[in-house]
Structures are given as C-alpha cells and as structure tokens.
Scaffold this motif. Structure first.
Motif, mmCIF file in Angstrom:
data_model
loop_
_atom_site.group_PDB
_atom_site.id
_atom_site.type_symbol
_atom_site.label_atom_id
_atom_site.label_comp_id
_atom_site.label_asym_id
_atom_site.label_seq_id
_atom_site.Cartn_x
_atom_site.Cartn_y
_atom_site.Cartn_z
ATOM 1 N N UNK A 127 -17.114 41.550 -9.562
ATOM 2 C CA UNK A 127 -17.643 40.758 -8.437
ATOM 3 C C UNK A 127 -16.834 39.499 -8.199
ATOM 4 N N UNK A 128 -15.640 39.443 -8.816
ATOM 5 C CA UNK A 128 -14.865 38.189 -8.766
ATOM 6 C C UNK A 128 -14.574 37.745 -7.333
ATOM 7 N N UNK A 129 -14.567 36.434 -7.120
ATOM 8 C CA UNK A 129 -14.166 35.871 -5.816
ATOM 9 C C UNK A 129 -12.635 35.890 -5.770
ATOM 10 N N UNK A 130 -12.070 36.295 -4.680
ATOM 11 C CA UNK A 130 -10.590 36.347 -4.606
ATOM 12 C C UNK A 130 -10.004 34.940 -4.469
ATOM 13 N N UNK A 131 -10.162 34.125 -5.555
ATOM 14 C CA UNK A 131 -9.579 32.769 -5.475
ATOM 15 C C UNK A 131 -8.306 32.691 -6.326
ATOM 16 N N UNK A 132 -7.625 31.546 -6.272
ATOM 17 C CA UNK A 132 -6.333 31.410 -6.946
ATOM 18 C C UNK A 132 -6.446 31.732 -8.433
ATOM 19 N N UNK A 133 -7.553 31.307 -9.058
ATOM 20 C CA UNK A 133 -7.750 31.546 -10.515
ATOM 21 C C UNK A 133 -7.741 33.064 -10.783
ATOM 22 N N UNK A 184 -10.195 43.684 -0.966
ATOM 23 C CA UNK A 184 -9.797 43.078 -2.247
ATOM 24 C C UNK A 184 -8.420 43.597 -2.631
ATOM 25 N N UNK A 185 -8.218 44.904 -2.425
ATOM 26 C CA UNK A 185 -6.944 45.530 -2.800
ATOM 27 C C UNK A 185 -5.788 44.888 -2.047
ATOM 28 N N UNK A 186 -5.954 44.696 -0.746
ATOM 29 C CA UNK A 186 -4.860 44.107 0.057
ATOM 30 C C UNK A 186 -4.607 42.663 -0.351
ATOM 31 N N UNK A 187 -5.658 41.952 -0.723
ATOM 32 C CA UNK A 187 -5.470 40.557 -1.137
ATOM 33 C C UNK A 187 -4.777 40.490 -2.504
ATOM 34 N N UNK A 188 -5.156 41.406 -3.397
ATOM 35 C CA UNK A 188 -4.513 41.449 -4.718
ATOM 36 C C UNK A 188 -3.023 41.759 -4.545
ATOM 37 N N UNK A 189 -2.743 42.667 -3.612
ATOM 38 C CA UNK A 189 -1.340 43.020 -3.346
ATOM 39 C C UNK A 189 -0.573 41.798 -2.863
ATOM 40 N N UNK A 190 -1.144 41.115 -1.850
ATOM 41 C CA UNK A 190 -0.425 39.995 -1.219
ATOM 42 C C UNK A 190 -0.338 38.788 -2.139
ATOM 43 N N UNK A 191 -1.429 38.496 -2.871
ATOM 44 C CA UNK A 191 -1.471 37.221 -3.590
ATOM 45 C C UNK A 191 -1.186 37.339 -5.091
ATOM 46 N N UNK A 192 -1.064 38.553 -5.595
ATOM 47 C CA UNK A 192 -0.782 38.691 -7.039
ATOM 48 C C UNK A 192 0.379 39.654 -7.301
ATOM 49 N N UNK A 193 0.251 40.890 -6.824
ATOM 50 C CA UNK A 193 1.251 41.908 -7.192
ATOM 51 C C UNK A 193 2.620 41.600 -6.572
ATOM 52 N N UNK A 194 2.659 41.329 -5.251
ATOM 53 C CA UNK A 194 3.965 41.075 -4.613
ATOM 54 C C UNK A 194 4.631 39.799 -5.136
ATOM 55 N N UNK A 195 3.886 38.683 -5.270
ATOM 56 C CA UNK A 195 4.539 37.490 -5.854
ATOM 57 C C UNK A 195 5.067 37.777 -7.266
ATOM 58 N N UNK A 196 4.277 38.507 -8.071
ATOM 59 C CA UNK A 196 4.727 38.826 -9.429
ATOM 60 C C UNK A 196 6.023 39.641 -9.383
#
Ligand code: FIX
Ligand code: ZN
Length: 419
Positions: A199-205, A241-253
C-alpha cells in the motif's frame, strides 16, 4: 582486398558465407540457463528436453487426460508420454520436436533406432560441468546470459550466500514482479529488508528504497542489463504504480549504472493455467510505450524483443528512429524458421547490421545446440541473399568484411550498444 567473388572459382560464394556464419562464436544474450552452482535449476538431458513446455503444449493437443494427472507423473513418465505421443504416434515435424532430434544427432546419438532408454543411457554418462562445455562447443557459444530473479525463491539463497562466478555465464537482473508491481513484489522485498509495502505511497522514500534494492542486487549479480517481460497492453506514460516505479526508480537506476533496460512486450501470462509454464499466450503490443520511452529518456538504453509477429515491422521502424533502441532475438512464438527468416530479412533490409538477430531462450542446456544450429542456417541463407544483392551492383565484400559483419550480428553490435 581479396573479395569473396575472387575466390568463387575455389569455393562457392554461398558456402563461404555459410562457413563463416556456422563457425563464428556467439554471445547468447537471453537464456534460462544457470551456472552449475545453481544445481537443480540448470536443466539438462533427454527427459528435460522432452518435457520442455513447448512440447507439453503440443502433446496436450492429443491427450484427453486431466492436466493434473500429467503433472502428478514423474519426469521420466512425462517424458515417456511426450516421446510416445509426439515422436512415435505422430511424426515429430514441429520446430520443438525437430529441435530434440537435431540435438541428439549433433551429440552423435542415433535417432533412427527411436530407442529412448538407450538415449537415456548416454546422458547418464555425462557430468554437468563437462557437458556445459560440450554443449557450448557444439553450439559455438562463447557466453551464456542467464535470467536471474531476486524474486525466485529457489535462486535467491545462492546469490545471498555468494559464490565464485563461472566465466562461461553472465548474469542479467530480471525484475518482472517489481516492474509490474505484482502482489508478490512488496512482501518479498520487505522480507529481504526493504521498507516497501503493497500500500506504499509513491513518494521519494519509496522510490529510493526500490533503487537501493536494485543497487544491492546489481552488486551481487553484476548484471549486463535489467530485464522484464510486459503484457501487450502495458502503457507508458501512465498513472499506474508500475509506470511510476519505471520512471522514478528503474530508469534512473539503469541510467546511473549504465545498464540497458531489456523489454519483452506481448506475453499474456497463463491464458490456460492448467498448462502451467506452457500456458502463456501472445497479444498485439502497444509499441507506443516503447516510442515514448525512447523519446522521453534518450540517456537510457533499451533492448527490445517483441512476442507478436504483427509487431515486428513497427519495432524495426522504431529502431530506425531511436539510436537508444536495440532489437534482439526472435522471441518464443516467433522462434520458428518461417518467422526467423521473415524477421531477419526485414531487420537487415530496414535497419542493417546494427541488430542482434537471435537469442536462444534455452530453458534446457542441450537446447542451445539445436536453437543455434537452426538459426545459424537461416541467418546464413539470408546473408547469402543480401551479399548477392549488393554483388549484383558490383559491390564485392571480402572474407574479412563478412567475418566482421557476422561478429557484429552474433554479439558485437550488442556489446557496442551496451557500451
Ligand atoms: O519471459 C521469458 O523470458 C520467456 O522467454 C519465458 O517466460 C518463456 O517461458 C520461454 O521459455 C520462452 O521461450
Ligand atoms: Zn526467456
């Protein structure tokens, strides 16, 4: 410069090209094979060849028995049933059946006798380490890329323990559950010590925690790329959530670690769950997603193989538009001679040589023998036609130039793209 034509008098032009294609070492950039340290995860031998999920699907077309009855059988009983159904009761003409025969033949075994027990005796004499080398020599492979998932409960403990790496194998970080934010992702990551919950909020943390997860596993595996297969409808950009994880975590990594992201669009998971691994289907992918990713993230590199035949032309055009996109392989249901031929011609004619025409996707070690033997022959034929086409204009290539081009197709262009 001694051109191939000049030698035509000695060795026919086509033969020379075939020789080069059949003998150039290959980097197999996507398989489901494992270093020997993963013991039972590395499948090999005749019973594994016969119970390959491609053959399970073909066999059930002839069977009325309940699926569970098959799954309750031992591996040997399953192999006996598939051998009898597809090889004895019917002629083994499908690509997957032919593959078993090509593998046995190139191992020097006599398929004519149709004697499965005798064939089994041969595999009992093999030890896995020596057999890996034998299969790689017969397939002409210099490197096998694995598919390594931190979400795989059988595989993860070995990575966590750590081990001396086998230089014949290269790791690749497979993250489908995270990429698609599937239900199993958060609980498994939490169990590994990462503060993420479903249930995590898609925040920077949250995104930083995912990047920490990726960084830790990249340190363990030293992967060549990050990979995920995605359903045909997968859309980016999107609010999911998936698209946000892609944009804000996976692609930057990936960007910061110089790792390409390998995407495999088009699979419809378990459209017939009773067939288990053999139960996946295909759908026409929305390649606008790939277009948006390549355009919006020019610093990221994308490797792409698409499952549906009908998507291949658009994929080629996208590769013409985006130099941060590299096409590879004839994936799964396109890995048959008719379509390998079509895709390879289309890619060479539309893109040129900056492609990786094939990967084996081998799930059983011995399969690298037939998958590469079959694909090399088709790629050789396509190249013979392409070089003959330019020869008719008076442009003659040298042996060295053909060797250079084939090296590129069999891993060089991929290595250069990945940098
Ligand atoms: O997602 C993949 O990597 C697919 O290749 C596999 O899931 C699939 O089962 C397969 O073996 C295809 O050849
Ligand atoms: Zn695969």
């Amino acid at each position: 410069m001694k051109t191939i034509q000049a030698e035509a008098s000695q060795v026919p032009f086509a033969k020379q090209i075939e020789e080069i294609v059949m003998s150039t070492p290959i980097t197999d950039i996507h398989t489901h094979l494992y270093e020997p340290v993963f013991t039972e995860l590395l499948l090999w031998g005749i019973d594994e060849l016969l119970t390959y999920h491609y053959l399970v699907a073909e066999t059930f077309r002839y069977l009325d028995m309940p699926y569970e009855k098959y799954w309750a059988m031992s591996k040997t009983q399953q192999a006996d049933l598939i051998w009898d159904t597809l090889f004895i009761q019917h002629s083994p003409i499908s690509e997957a059946c032919r593959g078993v025969l090509t593998t046995l033949q190139l191992l020097g075994l006599d398929v004519k006798k149709r004697d499965l027990p005798a064939l089994r005796k041969y595999f009992k004499t093999q030890n896995v380490d020596g057999y890996i080398t034998k299969c790689m020599e017969l397939a002409g492979l210099k490197k096998i890329y694995m598919t390594n998932s931190p979400f795989d409960d059988l595989e993860r403990p070995t990575w966590e323990k750590g081990f001396k790496r086998d230089s014949r194998f290269q790791a690749c970080l497979r993250i489908d559950p995270l990429f698609l934010w599937q239900a199993e992702a958060a609980p498994k990551m939490a169990k590994m010590g990462y503060k993420v919950d479903a249930g995590a909020k898609p925040n920077q943390k949250f995104f930083d925690e995912i990047r920490r997860f990726l960084a830790d596993w990249a340190k363990k595996m030293n992967p060549r790329y990050v990979m995920a297969s995605i359903p045909p409808e997968y859309t980016f950009p999107d609010k999911t959530m998936s698209a946000q994880i892609l944009e804000k975590a996976i692609l930057p990594f990936c960007r910061e670690n110089g790792l390409p992201l390998a995407l495999m669009p088009g699979v419809r998971k378990l459209i017939n769950p009773a067939l288990r691994l053999a139960g996946d289907g295909v759908g026409l992918s929305n390649l606008l997603t790939i277009q948006h990713l390549c355009a919006q993230f020019p610093e990221n590199k994308f490797l792409l193989t698409v499952l549906a035949r009908e998507n291949q032309h658009e994929a080629c055009v996208l590769a013409r538009k985006y130099r941060n996109l590299h096409l590879f392989g004839c994936w799964w249901f396109t890995n048959i001679p008719e379509i390998i031929n079509e895709m390879t011609r289309m890619r060479l004619e539309l893109i040129g040589l900056s492609i990786t025409p094939q990967h084996s996707d081998a799930r059983v070690l011995d399969q690298i023998i037939y998958k590469w033997n079959h694909s090399r022959r088709i790629i050789a034929q396509v190249l013979v036609d392409k070089y003959a086409d330019i020869a008719r204009t008076g442009w003659h290539v040298s042996r060295e130039e053909v060797q250079r081009d084939v090296k590129d197709l069999f891993g060089g262009a991929f290595e250069r793209f990945c940098g």
